[in-house]
Design an enzyme around this catalytic site. Structure first.
Site, PDB file in Angstrom:
ATOM      1  N   TYR B 129      15.188 -26.681   6.254  1.00 42.14           N
ATOM      2  CA  TYR B 129      15.272 -26.268   4.845  1.00 42.14           C
ATOM      3  C   TYR B 129      15.565 -24.770   4.751  1.00 42.14           C
ATOM      4  CZ  TYR B 129      13.701 -25.275   0.074  1.00 42.14           C
ATOM      5  OH  TYR B 129      13.622 -24.843  -1.221  1.00 42.14           O
ATOM      6  N   TYR B 130      14.901 -23.995   5.598  1.00 39.75           N
ATOM      7  CA  TYR B 130      15.150 -22.552   5.591  1.00 39.75           C
ATOM      8  C   TYR B 130      16.576 -22.220   6.025  1.00 39.75           C
ATOM      9  CZ  TYR B 130      10.517 -21.044   4.307  1.00 39.75           C
ATOM     10  OH  TYR B 130       9.386 -20.800   3.588  1.00 39.75           O
TER      11      TYR B 130
END
Lengths: 214, 214
Positions: B129-130
């Site tokens: 996600y990052y």
């Protein structure tokens, strides 16, 4: 000219390392993930270093330091999960670009995928892979490095023919990994491929001529 | 000033739409994925359009046409698979930036994640996600749009306090979604947030003051 090959133990990587080792013009340093792979390269007289694309940028930079060009041919080819695709094909690739800049390596050759630059032609089955390759390529274009982006079609293990099609846009096609490796060798110091990307499939034109006609 | 909210049906999105609707200064158009969501907005007097971040860029552009600013607050928050993360949080976001440019919307506010700009601080559990947020943010910085990137900490559903910490780098923290929505409202036409990103957590400073101190 010393070439740093990322993904050297991969299927294209091994062929490329072999071609570089045989050439008069280039020397090679292979980057691999495991010490056993490095050892196996060393036994064939190839300089090899262990570094991890999921590790720190500085680790990749230290591994590449002293080389004159980077070839990125690591990656999942869409066969690993989307998670690894994000971490290796996108973030790992961009870390290697940052590494190049941090140690003053200006030349960067990326192995991408056919039509990665055009969303409408992405293979639905491995769309996540195309997203990762697309953004790695866009980050490279914006990096300030002297890039060339090769976008080969479906990769085959059969022997190369030395003949390809190369153009901004090609329709679907396939190409032996050996011909991809030969094409990488042909573009390394070919200025007309600088700051350009092209699709690549098997074709009728000898590699040097196809590159000249780009 | 009409604000186009992408992810309007999400938890931050709904609060933001409500605040925009109540304000004298702004009007709002909500982008949602499903006709039923659009209908529900319309019943509360909110203009709403159906468009899909996984669809074509031109579809998003047509939906946004006529607005003056875009807020991107769609996304998985790391709870969906990495596959959707790539397609929505990265490619969907970048398509919305391209859409903004194609219809002449210059102002763009992105809801990102705390420390998304610094790899060494990414949460290992949702690292994919990052990666997606990191590259969406980098594409935005390079887009030529007048961007602001809000990077909130862990999102809470409790009521907002109207008090935050906002700075280039903050250590871990959390923040009510309501305060994120209020902060978006506060940065929309605040020039000192143009071409900047900042971390955002709960804090002691009233939102307008925290923004002024950036």
């Amino acid at each position: 000219m010393k070439v740093f090959v990322i993904g050297a133990h991969g299927q294209i990587g091994q062929k490329l390392v072999h071609l570089l080792q045989q050439s008069d013009r280039y020397t090679v340093r292979a980057m691999v993930r495991r010490e056993s792979q490095a050892e196996s390269f060393r036994q064939s007289g190839v300089e090899a270093v262990v570094a991890d694309l999921e590790g720190r940028m500085e680790e990749i930079a230290a591994a590449a330091n002293g080389c004159d060009a980077i070839v990125f041919t690591a990656g999942s080819g869409g066969h690993t999960g989307a998670d690894k695709t994000l971490l290796v094909d996108l973030d790992g690739a961009v870390k290697s670009m940052e590494a190049a800049k941090s140690v003053g390596i200006q030349r960067y050759v990326m192995v991408s995928a056919l039509q990665a630059h055009r969303r409408e032609n992405w293979n639905e089955r491995i769309k996540h892979y195309y997203v990762a390759k697309h953004y790695a390529d866009r980050m490279l274009v914006q990096s300030g490095l002297t890039y060339t982006i090769l976008r080969p079609g479906r990769l085959l293990n059969e022997p190369g023919t030395g003949r390809i099609s190369a153009a901004e846009n090609l329709s679907r096609g396939s190409v032996p990994r050996e011909d991809v490796a030969r094409t990488i060798l042909a573009v390394l110091d070919e200025e007309r491929t600088f700051h350009r990307g092209f699709d690549l499939t098997s074709g009728d034109t000898p590699i040097p001529e196809a590159i000249k006609n780009l």
